[in-house]
Design an enzyme around this catalytic site. Structure first.
Site, PDB file in Angstrom:
ATOM      1  N   GLY A 171     -23.522  40.761   3.001  1.00 42.60           N
ATOM      2  CA  GLY A 171     -23.053  39.643   4.000  1.00 42.60           C
ATOM      3  C   GLY A 171     -24.360  38.838   3.602  1.00 42.60           C
ATOM      4  N   GLY A 172     -25.152  38.563   4.664  1.00 49.01           N
ATOM      5  CA  GLY A 172     -26.385  37.848   4.690  1.00 49.01           C
ATOM      6  C   GLY A 172     -27.111  37.352   3.248  1.00 49.01           C
ATOM      7  N   ASN A 214     -19.506  38.845   0.959  1.00 46.25           N
ATOM      8  CA  ASN A 214     -18.562  38.561   2.164  1.00 46.25           C
ATOM      9  C   ASN A 214     -19.418  37.420   2.862  1.00 46.25           C
ATOM     10  OD1 ASN A 214     -17.436  38.262   4.308  1.00 46.25           O
ATOM     11  ND2 ASN A 214     -18.178  40.190   5.335  1.00 46.25           N
ATOM     12  N   TRP A 215     -19.007  36.423   2.698  1.00 41.21           N
ATOM     13  CA  TRP A 215     -19.569  35.076   3.260  1.00 41.21           C
ATOM     14  C   TRP A 215     -19.291  34.876   4.759  1.00 41.21           C
ATOM     15  CZ3 TRP A 215     -18.880  30.983  -1.145  1.00 41.21           C
ATOM     16  CH2 TRP A 215     -19.419  31.196  -2.118  1.00 41.21           C
ATOM     17  N   LYS A 216     -18.333  35.882   5.332  1.00 43.85           N
ATOM     18  CA  LYS A 216     -18.031  35.523   7.017  1.00 43.85           C
ATOM     19  C   LYS A 216     -17.625  33.971   7.039  1.00 43.85           C
ATOM     20  CE  LYS A 216     -21.261  39.192   7.528  1.00 43.85           C
ATOM     21  NZ  LYS A 216     -21.729  40.161   8.450  1.00 43.85           N
ATOM     22  N   GLY A 224     -25.964  43.502   9.313  1.00 48.44           N
ATOM     23  CA  GLY A 224     -26.764  41.950   9.918  1.00 48.44           C
ATOM     24  C   GLY A 224     -27.657  42.460  11.077  1.00 48.44           C
ATOM     25  N   GLU A 226     -16.689  43.405  11.754  1.00 48.15           N
ATOM     26  CA  GLU A 226     -16.496  42.557  12.776  1.00 48.15           C
ATOM     27  C   GLU A 226     -14.819  42.201  13.134  1.00 48.15           C
ATOM     28  OE1 GLU A 226     -18.586  39.633  10.199  1.00 48.15           O
ATOM     29  OE2 GLU A 226     -20.317  41.066  10.702  1.00 48.15           O
ATOM     30  N   SER A 248     -26.853  45.382   5.522  1.00 46.60           N
ATOM     31  CA  SER A 248     -28.284  44.825   5.506  1.00 46.60           C
ATOM     32  C   SER A 248     -28.822  45.087   4.102  1.00 46.60           C
ATOM     33  CB  SER A 248     -29.348  45.440   6.429  1.00 46.60           C
ATOM     34  OG  SER A 248     -28.891  45.088   7.628  1.00 46.60           O
ATOM     35  N   GLU A 287     -19.443  50.894   5.372  1.00 49.96           N
ATOM     36  CA  GLU A 287     -20.177  50.049   6.070  1.00 49.96           C
ATOM     37  C   GLU A 287     -20.657  50.341   7.684  1.00 49.96           C
ATOM     38  OE1 GLU A 287     -20.174  45.875   4.274  1.00 49.96           O
ATOM     39  OE2 GLU A 287     -18.767  45.857   5.975  1.00 49.96           O
ATOM     40  N   HIS A 296     -12.836  44.970   8.205  1.00 47.57           N
ATOM     41  CA  HIS A 296     -14.338  44.765   8.273  1.00 47.57           C
ATOM     42  C   HIS A 296     -14.689  45.082   9.797  1.00 47.57           C
ATOM     43  CE1 HIS A 296     -17.936  42.578   8.557  1.00 47.57           C
ATOM     44  NE2 HIS A 296     -18.149  42.898   7.178  1.00 47.57           N
TER      45      HIS A 296
HETATM   46  C1  PEP Z   1     -21.052  42.487   5.665  1.00 52.96           C
HETATM   47  O1  PEP Z   1     -20.695  41.641   6.373  1.00 52.96           O
HETATM   48  O2  PEP Z   1     -20.238  43.368   5.327  1.00 52.96           O
HETATM   49  C2  PEP Z   1     -22.377  42.819   5.638  1.00 52.96           C
HETATM   50  C3  PEP Z   1     -22.785  44.230   5.119  1.00 52.96           C
HETATM   51  O3  PEP Z   1     -23.389  42.239   6.389  1.00 52.96           O
HETATM   52  P1  PEP Z   1     -24.776  42.176   6.014  1.00 52.96           P
HETATM   53  O4  PEP Z   1     -25.022  42.478   4.406  1.00 52.96           O
HETATM   54  O5  PEP Z   1     -25.327  40.942   6.484  1.00 52.96           O
HETATM   55  O6  PEP Z   1     -25.511  43.439   6.681  1.00 52.96           O
END
Ligand code: PEP
Length: 250
Positions: free
Chosen positions: A235-236, A10-12, A175, A99, A214, A169, A97
Site C-alpha cells: 500500500g503506502g 494497492n493505491w487505495k 499501514g 479495509e 507495511s 495480509e 482487502h
Molecule cells: C495494503 O493496502 O494492502 C497494504 C498492505 O498496505 P501497507 O503496505 O500500507 O501496509
C-alpha cells in the site's frame, strides 16, 4: 500466466487520473520490462484508464480494480460489476482487502460472491485473508485465515479455471509500520498452500501467495526471499514511483 514474483501496488484512495499518469510515466521509464516478474497496479477505479493507457505496451504490467459488486448489473449506486471493470480494462480484481472487510463490514459470504462474479466473466482475482491483532493474540490466526480461504473460494468450486491469487495480509501490519517476520509469514503461507491443495489439488502449487503489511524498500527483499512468499502486496510504499521501482526490483 502470471510470472512470480508478483509485485502488486494497492493505491487505495490515492492518485487521481493526472497523478496516476505522472506516476506511470516515471515508473515505466525507470523499470524496464522483466520476464521474471509481474507488476500489478490497483488504482482507484476512475484512474484505471490512465494507468492502462500508460502501460499499454507492457505485458509485464497488469492493472486491476480494488473492488467489485457481485451482481451483474442493477440498482447498486456507487458499485461496479465485474463486467464493467473488465470492459474498462481491468485484468484483475482485489477481493476481501482488510479495509473492505473491517472498515466496510464485508463478510466472507460477500467475498465468496465476488469471487464467483469475477470467475463468471473470467476476471482474475486476488483474495486477501488476514487476522486482526486480537485474533493473533488469542492464537486464532490459522483458524481465521483458513476460514477466510475456504469460505472465500467456497462457491467457485474446484473446477475454477479463472486465474486467481491469494494475499496474506495480517490486519495489524497494514499501514502500521509493523511487519510479520519472514518466518511467521512463511508459516502462514505454507498453511494456506496446504489448505488450497486440499481444495483444488496440485494446481495449488501454481497459485501465487503474496504477503502484504507495511512492506517497504528496506524489508521487501528479505520478505520475498522467504519460502512460500511468491510476491508482495504493497500500500503506502507503492505511492512513490522511486520507492515502488526499488521494491519491484528487489
Ligand atoms: C495494503 O493496502 O494492502 C497494504 C498492505 O498496505 P501497507 O503496505 O500500507 O501496509
Amino acid at each position: 500466466m502470471i510470472k512470480r514474483p508478483v509485485l502488486a501496488a494497492n493505491w487505495k484512495m490515492h492518485h487521481g487520473p493526472s497523478a496516476a499518469t505522472a506516476f506511470m510515466r516515471s515508473f515505466v521509464a525507470a523499470h524496464q520490462p522483466r520476464a521474471d516478474r509481474t507488476v500489478i497496479f490497483f488504482p482507484p477505479a476512475p484512474s484505471l484508464p490512465a494507468v492502462v493507457a500508460e502501460a499499454v505496451l507492457r505485458t509485464d504490467i497488469l492493472v486491476g480494480v480494488q473492488n467489485i459488486h457481485w451482481a451483474e448489473k442493477g440498482a447498486f449506486t456507487g458499485e461496479i460489476s465485474a463486467e464493467i471493470a473488465k470492459e474498462a480494462g481491468a485484468k484483475m480484481v482485489l477481493v476481501g482487502h482488510s479495509e473492505r472487510r473491517h472498515v466496510f463490514g464485508e463478510t466472507d459470504a460477500q467475498c465468496a460472491k465476488k469471487c464467483v462474479a469475477a470467475a463468471r466473466v473470467g476476471l482474475p482475482f486476488m483474495l486477501c485473508v488476514g487476522e486482526k491483532i486480537e485474533q493473533r493474540e488469542a492464537g486464532e490466526t490459522a483458524a481465521v485465515v483458513t476460514r477466510q480461504l475456504r469460505e472465500g473460494l467456497g462457491q467457485v468450486g474446484h473446477l475454477i479455471t479463472t486465474e486467481f491469487l491469494l494475499a496474506y495480509e495480517p490486519v495489524w501490519a497494514i499501514g502500521t509500520g509493523l511487519t510479520a517476520t519472514p518466518t511467521d509469514a512463511s508459516a502462514i503461507h505454507t498453511l494456506l498452500r496446504s489448505e488450497l491443495t486440499a481444495m483444488i489439488g496440485t494446481r495449488a502449487r501454481e497459485i501465487p501467495i503474496l504477503y502484504g503489511g507495511s512492506v517497504n524498500v528496506a524489508n521487501a527483499a528479505t520478505l520475498i526471499a522467504a519460502p512460500e512468499i511468491d510476491g508482495l502486496l504493497v500500500g503506502g510504499a507503492s505511492l512513490d514511483p522511486g520507492a515502488w521501482t526499488k521494491i519491484v526490483q528487489a
